[in-house]
Motif scaffolding. Structure first.
Motif, mmCIF file in Angstrom:
data_model
loop_
_atom_site.group_PDB
_atom_site.id
_atom_site.type_symbol
_atom_site.label_atom_id
_atom_site.label_comp_id
_atom_site.label_asym_id
_atom_site.label_seq_id
_atom_site.Cartn_x
_atom_site.Cartn_y
_atom_site.Cartn_z
ATOM 1 N N THR A 182 50.501 7.492 -50.960
ATOM 2 C CA THR A 182 49.041 7.069 -51.521
ATOM 3 C C THR A 182 48.331 6.221 -50.576
ATOM 4 O O THR A 182 48.999 5.107 -50.450
ATOM 5 C CB THR A 182 49.334 7.008 -52.802
ATOM 6 O OG1 THR A 182 50.084 7.777 -53.423
ATOM 7 C CG2 THR A 182 48.173 6.917 -53.457
ATOM 8 N N THR A 183 47.089 6.229 -50.521
ATOM 9 C CA THR A 183 46.532 5.305 -49.836
ATOM 10 C C THR A 183 45.074 5.112 -50.685
ATOM 11 O O THR A 183 44.618 6.097 -51.241
ATOM 12 C CB THR A 183 46.153 5.794 -48.504
ATOM 13 O OG1 THR A 183 45.509 4.578 -47.822
ATOM 14 C CG2 THR A 183 45.060 6.807 -48.311
ATOM 15 N N SER A 184 44.535 4.091 -50.517
ATOM 16 C CA SER A 184 43.295 3.819 -51.149
ATOM 17 C C SER A 184 42.326 3.013 -50.349
ATOM 18 O O SER A 184 42.924 2.153 -49.819
ATOM 19 C CB SER A 184 43.760 3.086 -52.527
ATOM 20 O OG SER A 184 42.672 2.466 -53.257
ATOM 21 N N GLY A 185 41.007 3.414 -50.618
ATOM 22 C CA GLY A 185 40.033 2.406 -49.866
ATOM 23 C C GLY A 185 39.500 2.984 -48.594
ATOM 24 O O GLY A 185 40.142 3.880 -47.972
ATOM 25 N N PRO B 264 44.827 3.632 -43.733
ATOM 26 C CA PRO B 264 45.757 4.540 -43.073
ATOM 27 C C PRO B 264 46.789 4.906 -44.169
ATOM 28 O O PRO B 264 47.096 4.276 -45.104
ATOM 29 C CB PRO B 264 46.373 3.974 -41.897
ATOM 30 C CG PRO B 264 46.131 2.338 -42.565
ATOM 31 C CD PRO B 264 44.842 2.268 -43.143
ATOM 32 N N ALA B 265 47.644 6.103 -43.788
ATOM 33 C CA ALA B 265 48.739 6.549 -44.949
ATOM 34 C C ALA B 265 49.700 6.816 -43.958
ATOM 35 O O ALA B 265 49.407 8.077 -43.195
ATOM 36 C CB ALA B 265 48.092 7.663 -45.815
ATOM 37 N N VAL B 266 50.798 6.188 -43.807
ATOM 38 C CA VAL B 266 52.077 6.592 -43.149
ATOM 39 C C VAL B 266 53.086 6.316 -43.946
ATOM 40 O O VAL B 266 53.366 5.553 -44.732
ATOM 41 C CB VAL B 266 51.966 5.711 -41.949
ATOM 42 C CG1 VAL B 266 50.797 5.974 -41.045
ATOM 43 C CG2 VAL B 266 52.142 4.291 -42.340
ATOM 44 N N GLN B 267 54.404 7.224 -43.279
ATOM 45 C CA GLN B 267 55.467 7.094 -44.032
ATOM 46 C C GLN B 267 56.457 5.788 -43.389
ATOM 47 O O GLN B 267 56.623 4.961 -43.764
ATOM 48 C CB GLN B 267 56.459 8.440 -44.043
ATOM 49 C CG GLN B 267 57.917 8.190 -44.677
ATOM 50 C CD GLN B 267 58.585 9.445 -44.533
ATOM 51 O OE1 GLN B 267 58.025 10.476 -44.334
ATOM 52 N NE2 GLN B 267 59.795 9.350 -45.139
ATOM 53 N N ASN B 268 56.345 5.814 -42.157
ATOM 54 C CA ASN B 268 57.177 4.755 -41.272
ATOM 55 C C ASN B 268 56.006 4.350 -40.299
ATOM 56 O O ASN B 268 55.596 5.378 -39.614
ATOM 57 C CB ASN B 268 58.235 5.511 -40.575
ATOM 58 C CG ASN B 268 59.136 5.877 -41.596
ATOM 59 O OD1 ASN B 268 59.563 5.047 -42.499
ATOM 60 N ND2 ASN B 268 59.895 6.989 -41.511
ATOM 61 N N ASN B 269 56.269 3.145 -39.997
ATOM 62 C CA ASN B 269 55.189 2.768 -38.807
ATOM 63 C C ASN B 269 55.951 1.662 -38.088
ATOM 64 O O ASN B 269 56.500 0.738 -38.820
ATOM 65 C CB ASN B 269 53.951 1.981 -39.413
ATOM 66 C CG ASN B 269 53.042 1.461 -38.308
ATOM 67 O OD1 ASN B 269 52.995 2.008 -37.163
ATOM 68 N ND2 ASN B 269 52.584 0.195 -38.520
ATOM 69 N N TYR B 270 56.215 1.834 -36.958
ATOM 70 C CA TYR B 270 56.700 0.942 -35.923
ATOM 71 C C TYR B 270 55.899 0.110 -34.930
ATOM 72 O O TYR B 270 56.230 -0.285 -34.185
ATOM 73 C CB TYR B 270 58.139 1.669 -35.236
ATOM 74 C CG TYR B 270 58.895 2.293 -36.113
ATOM 75 C CD1 TYR B 270 59.806 1.520 -36.941
ATOM 76 C CD2 TYR B 270 58.864 3.552 -36.387
ATOM 77 C CE1 TYR B 270 60.836 2.193 -37.868
ATOM 78 C CE2 TYR B 270 59.749 4.302 -37.419
ATOM 79 C CZ TYR B 270 60.622 3.313 -38.243
ATOM 80 O OH TYR B 270 61.595 3.995 -39.219
ATOM 81 N N GLY B 271 54.843 0.255 -35.194
ATOM 82 C CA GLY B 271 53.822 -0.382 -34.362
ATOM 83 C C GLY B 271 52.315 -0.692 -34.857
ATOM 84 O O GLY B 271 52.603 -0.870 -36.245
ATOM 85 N N THR B 272 51.376 -0.798 -34.346
ATOM 86 C CA THR B 272 50.089 -1.438 -34.845
ATOM 87 C C THR B 272 49.243 -0.288 -35.235
ATOM 88 O O THR B 272 49.118 0.989 -34.793
ATOM 89 C CB THR B 272 49.372 -2.184 -33.701
ATOM 90 O OG1 THR B 272 50.108 -3.087 -33.061
ATOM 91 C CG2 THR B 272 48.071 -2.808 -34.007
ATOM 92 N N ILE B 273 48.502 -0.301 -36.481
ATOM 93 C CA ILE B 273 47.799 0.443 -36.949
ATOM 94 C C ILE B 273 46.314 -0.018 -36.581
ATOM 95 O O ILE B 273 45.929 -1.003 -37.326
ATOM 96 C CB ILE B 273 47.922 1.002 -38.488
ATOM 97 C CG1 ILE B 273 49.418 1.690 -38.321
ATOM 98 C CG2 ILE B 273 46.792 1.905 -38.745
ATOM 99 C CD1 ILE B 273 49.777 2.098 -39.793
#
Length: 143
Positions: free
Chosen positions: A120-123, A127-136
């Protein structure tokens, strides 16, 4: 080898449902590819074995044909909990009627159980991601 078909059917249903959801009505005919997800591939293998489509040229039973029909129905309505329950019951009936199939599948190595992830994301521009291994980067102040 004695197999608890009720437990086996309960264990196999999520894999079959995942494969049906991923491939729809083509799940029974689609060929596994190297890029296929392990859970979906395992679900396909289960469904091919249960419906008799793993050995071309052999005659299918009434239970196998009924299961194939439910697969098609569930592919058209993947969120239908009643159809998912029907699938589990038919898998259990088929495994009870065909203990050789039950023993065969019970011996297969299983991938990790399928799971459902909710993100879930808000605003604004969140961004909405399950796994992030870097910069968004959302485009703001990227200097």
């Amino acid at each position: 080898m004695s197999v608890d078909v009720v437990q086996l059917a309960q264990d196999l249903a999520p894999y079959a449902t995942t494969a049906i959801t991923a491939y729809g009505t083509a799940v029974l005919a689609r060929v596994e590819s190297d890029a296929a997800d392990a859970t979906v591939s395992f679900g396909q293998r289960i469904l091919r074995r249960l419906t008799g489509r793993d050995t071309p040229g052999t005659e299918t039973t009434a239970e196998q044909e009924a299961l194939a029909g439910t697969v098609c129905d569930l592919a058209d309505a993947p969120d239908d909990a009643d159809l998912a329950a029907v699938l589990r019951v038919q898998v259990r009936r088929l495994l009870t009627a065909h203990p050789g199939i039950a023993a065969d599948i019970a011996g297969w190595a299983r991938p990790a159980a399928p799971t459902t992830v909710t993100i879930t994301t808000s605003g604004e521009r969140s961004p909405a991601v399950q796994n992030n291994y870097g910069t968004i980067s959302t485009g703001d102040s990227t200097i």
